[in-house]
Scaffold this motif. Structure first.
Motif: not given
Length: 128
Positions: A1-8, A75-80, A104-107, A111-117
């Motif tokens: 899965m690409i990062n965008l698909d994981i977050v979705k 989505a851009a690179g490792d950030k969504v 903001l998700w960083i993968l 795998k999800i490395i971080s999430f910030e609200q």
């Protein structure tokens, strides 16, 4: 899965239980989850068990119909980024709110490395 698909997959499941299972699948013991300063669940939590206890259990206990309606993703690179609006009715006060929010998700390596609200915390706190 690409990062965008994981977050979705953590927002767009058929049920909130499905979204939770998808989230758990992509979180590691090192994942950092940050709820915005001023938000009722403010803080940084690590790993699924702590995130679930400090955020999701409380959301389920304190709100009726709590929801994040995603407007769109960037989505851009490792950030969504996911952005849209939170809404819900606080069980204790019976008051409804709607507030703008971005996540903001960083993968890394699927795998999800971080999430910030980022959220209008005052709008949420005012109804509590």
């Amino acid at each position: 899965m690409i990062n965008l698909d994981i977050v979705k997959s953590t927002y767009e499941g058929k049920t909130s239980e499905e979204n939770g299972k998808n989230l758990k699948r992509y979180i590691t013991n090192e994942t950092q989850w940050t709820e915005a300063a001023g938000f009722p669940y403010a803080g940084t939590y690590q790993g699924f068990d702590e995130i679930e206890k400090k955020v999701f259990v409380r959301l389920g206990c304190e709100w009726n119909g709590y929801n994040f309606a995603v407007e769109d993703y960037v989505a851009a690179g490792d950030k969504v980024f996911a952005y849209g609006s939170y809404s819900g009715t606080n069980k204790a006060t019976g008051k409804f709110f709607k507030a703008r929010v971005a996540h903001l998700w960083i993968l890394k390596e699927g795998k999800i490395i971080s999430f910030e609200q980022f959220v209008d915390s005052k709008t949420v706190s005012d109804v509590m």
